[in-house]
Design a protein around this motif. Structure first.
Motif, PDB file in Angstrom:
ATOM      1  N   ASN A  54       0.822  -1.213   0.000  1.00 59.81           N
ATOM      2  CA  ASN A  54       0.000   0.000   0.000  1.00 59.81           C
ATOM      3  C   ASN A  54       0.853   1.260   0.000  1.00 59.81           C
ATOM      4  N   ARG A  98      -3.591   4.100  -0.607  1.00 60.95           N
ATOM      5  CA  ARG A  98      -4.085   2.739  -0.423  1.00 60.95           C
ATOM      6  C   ARG A  98      -3.944   2.333   1.043  1.00 60.95           C
ATOM      7  N   TYR A 270     -12.531   5.572  -0.012  1.00 55.93           N
ATOM      8  CA  TYR A 270     -13.026   6.306  -1.177  1.00 55.93           C
ATOM      9  C   TYR A 270     -12.538   7.747  -1.145  1.00 55.93           C
ATOM     10  N   ASN A 303      -9.673  11.917   1.266  1.00 55.40           N
ATOM     11  CA  ASN A 303      -9.544  10.470   1.136  1.00 55.40           C
ATOM     12  C   ASN A 303      -9.995   9.861   2.455  1.00 55.40           C
ATOM     13  N   HIS A 305     -10.780   6.542   4.880  1.00 55.76           N
ATOM     14  CA  HIS A 305     -10.427   5.142   5.146  1.00 55.76           C
ATOM     15  C   HIS A 305     -11.035   4.727   6.474  1.00 55.76           C
ATOM     16  N   ARG A 326     -14.215   6.407  -6.697  1.00 56.88           N
ATOM     17  CA  ARG A 326     -13.097   5.475  -6.537  1.00 56.88           C
ATOM     18  C   ARG A 326     -13.273   4.671  -5.250  1.00 56.88           C
ATOM     19  N   ILE A 327     -14.444   4.118  -5.089  1.00 54.58           N
ATOM     20  CA  ILE A 327     -14.776   3.370  -3.870  1.00 54.58           C
ATOM     21  C   ILE A 327     -14.132   1.983  -3.953  1.00 54.58           C
ATOM     22  N   ARG A 328     -13.381   1.618  -2.906  1.00 51.91           N
ATOM     23  CA  ARG A 328     -12.757   0.297  -2.830  1.00 51.91           C
ATOM     24  C   ARG A 328     -13.182  -0.364  -1.519  1.00 51.91           C
ATOM     25  N   ILE A 329     -13.735  -1.556  -1.617  1.00 50.80           N
ATOM     26  CA  ILE A 329     -14.155  -2.307  -0.439  1.00 50.80           C
ATOM     27  C   ILE A 329     -13.413  -3.642  -0.442  1.00 50.80           C
ATOM     28  N   THR A 330     -12.704  -3.928   0.640  1.00 52.31           N
ATOM     29  CA  THR A 330     -11.905  -5.145   0.748  1.00 52.31           C
ATOM     30  C   THR A 330     -12.370  -5.956   1.944  1.00 52.31           C
ATOM     31  N   GLU A 381      -0.040  -1.258  -9.573  1.00 51.84           N
ATOM     32  CA  GLU A 381      -1.320  -1.964  -9.628  1.00 51.84           C
ATOM     33  C   GLU A 381      -1.217  -3.214 -10.504  1.00 51.84           C
TER      34      GLU A 381
END
Length: 563
Positions: A54, A98, A270, A303, A305, A326-330, A381
């Motif tokens: 990250n 990230r 996001y 940003n 988190h 730019r939504i990221r769900i982990t 990436e």
């Protein structure tokens, strides 16, 4: 290194835009070297083994922004100022942050930029500005974290600022200030296992702090002209743990049996366009929903988190506050990473525009990197996707001529990690589909490369797009709203609507022959267009088959392939 040309005050490596550019390059190299070790010691706040990765991806985004600033000034015949470079670096880190560690890093860089944009000329002024920048960075990072914890990167940043401030009152130049900050950070890092119990149990130092020490070492090297490349010490009197954060799977000491037990199930990140008041309310709401909350940024762009059990609620909170994207769900998963499956013999990684194409490629066994228009993936990436493919050999399909250098850099890094990678020169998603169709893991690597390259090269490609403004093209002058038909990358047809332009493009492409037409429809294109074009091909061109796919969001209105 930037040129060692002496300035008026005889400083060979001044704090200027070139120094920032050099800093980015050296920091990327350092984090690239340390990435795996930092990933392996990642036990806090969640033992998910990705802190090094990250940090690398966040800094790569920052470095790309700095290069873009230099390119922009270069095309105008000017040179960027320090303010331009540090501003670009901070913005690039913000939009590319990230994970928890990358988000905090973005705020550290933003804090430094807030001071350095107004740094005075001269060695003494630059040295004092760097001292204040490091202090502002540490303060900003503490402010961004909802519940600061000592023994983390926050502690290391504070120690770096304190060490830099202790150089005041003497003749220390900017390089000496940076070197002092680096030493102070390294000393603080060694003490982190005694400040945070989970680090002490694992016998490691803080992973985020490791990254910051590497970053500050690169800064000192950039300002002194010396490349030290000293590895960051990650152990604290014990062996290097497994990537899950535990020394062995059967050592189920407290806090190590399950790295995610008792904690939230999802990481949500996001970008958010919102005002200060809305963000203040968002912080309070997200703090109630989960933990590891970090909100960085300002001036309308943030940003966000957070770790939560209800990912949907976290996104909804962002929608109420402003415009999240730019939504990221982990999902953190249910067990240690040490139980990952064995490596496959060979796999394919494909860069695709749109969820429809991503699903199509994934269904054929490829690992996909989905991109949005104007947001090409960074090499980090692609490297991460190659790792996720978990194979000894990987075929990389960039599917865009502009990604050839990025793909080559990713392949080079993956090869250094022991993965055999071939970049198939696909210039369009339809060429990627053709290459993927002939991929055969059972044959030799070289034979597979030849077959996939040949299939891609035998596929002519076209794309239909809508002109945004009046412009000169290879096919004449187009007006805003005209439909452009690009064949093999060049504008060949200008038409009034999508259907008629597509038919003209198809006729031109098939005039040279062809056996199979591939049509990929964008999200806003009606299915009826695919049926209309399929009928046109059937009636006008004998013995030519047509297949139609849905490209989904982010895909061009229409992609055409002719084999």
């Amino acid at each position: 290194m930037h040129p060692a040309t002496l300035q008026e005050d005889d400083v060979p490596y001044p704090l200027d835009a070139a120094a920032v550019r050099t800093w980015c390059g050296l920091a990327l190299e350092a984090l690239g070297r340390e990435r795996e070790q930092i990933d392996a010691i990642n036990v806090y706040p969640v033992a998910d083994g990705d802190t090094g990765t990250n940090l690398y991806l966040t800094l790569e985004s920052a470095a790309r922004a700095v290069e873009a600033a230099f390119d922009g000034h270069g095309s105008a015949g000017t040179a960027p100022a320090l303010a331009d470079a540090v501003g670009a670096m901070a913005h690039g880190a913000l939009i590319g942050a990230r994970g928890n560690s990358g988000t905090i890093l973005a705020q550290l860089l933003r804090g430094m930029a807030q001071v350095l944009v107004a740094a005075p000329a001269g060695e003494a002024g630059a040295a004092e500005a760097l001292r204040r920048a490091l202090r502002r960075a540490a303060t900003a990072a503490y402010e961004a974290v909802a519940h600061p914890v000592e023994g983390t990167v926050l502690t290391v940043a504070t120690a770096a600022a304190g060490a830099a401030e202790r150089t005041a009152g003497g003749a220390a130049g900017v390089a000496e200030v940076a070197r002092a900050a680096h030493r102070g950070a390294a000393e603080a890092l060694e003490a982190t296992p005694g400040q945070l119990a989970v680090l002490g149990k694992a016998g490691v130092v803080d992973a985020g702090g490791c990254g910051l020490v590497a970053l500050l070492g690169a800064l000192a090297d950039a300002l002194s002209g010396e490349v030290t490349a000293v590895p960051v010490a990650v152990r604290a009197g014990g062996p290097l743990p497994e990537p899950s954060g535990c020394a062995a799977a059967d050592r189920e000491t407290e806090g190590c049996a399950d790295p995610h037990a008792g904690g939230p199930a999802f990481e949500v990140i996001y970008l958010l366009e919102a005002g200060d008041a809305e963000v203040a309310r968002l912080r309070a709401r997200l703090d109630r929903l989960g933990d590891s909350l970090v909100v960085v940024g300002g001036d309308g762009l943030w940003n966000v988190h957070v770790h939560v059990d209800d990912a949907g609620a976290a996104v909804e909170a962002g929608i109420e506050a402003g415009r999240p994207y730019r939504i990221r769900i982990t999902h953190f998963g249910a067990g240690p990473r040490a139980k990952e499956p064995a490596l496959a013999a060979r796999s394919v990684v494909a860069v695709v525009p749109g969820a429809g194409l991503a699903g199509l490629c994934a269904g054929a066994g490829a690992t996909t990197v989905t991109v949005r228009p104007g947001e090409p993936p960074a090499s980090g990436e692609l490297v991460q996707a190659i790792r996720q493919a978990r194979a000894h050999e990987v075929m990389l399909l960039p599917n865009d001529p502009e990604l050839r250098h990025t793909a080559a850099a990713a392949a080079e890094q993956a090869r250094a990690e022991g993965v055999r990678v071939a970049v198939i020169p696909t210039r369009s998603a339809v060429q990627g589909l053709a290459a993927l169709a002939v991929h055969e893991p059972g044959r030799s690597f070289d034979e597979d490369v030849v077959a996939m390259t040949s299939a891609a090269g035998a596929t002519r490609y076209a794309e239909l797009a809508v002109a945004e403004h009046r412009s000169w093209t290879m096919a004449g002058v187009c007006q805003a709203g005209d439909v452009l038909g690009l064949i093999d990358g060049d504008v060949a047809v200008i038409g009034p609507d999508l259907a008629r332009t597509a038919m003209t493009v198809l006729d031109r492409m098939l005039s040279a022959g062809g056996e199979l037409v591939t049509l990929v429809l964008g999200a806003d294109v009606p299915e009826a267009l695919g049926e209309q074009l399929e009928r046109h091909v059937r009636e006008r061109h004998l013995a030519v088959d047509t297949v139609v796919y849905e490209g989904g969001e982010y895909a061009a209105p229409l992609l055409i392939g002719v084999e």
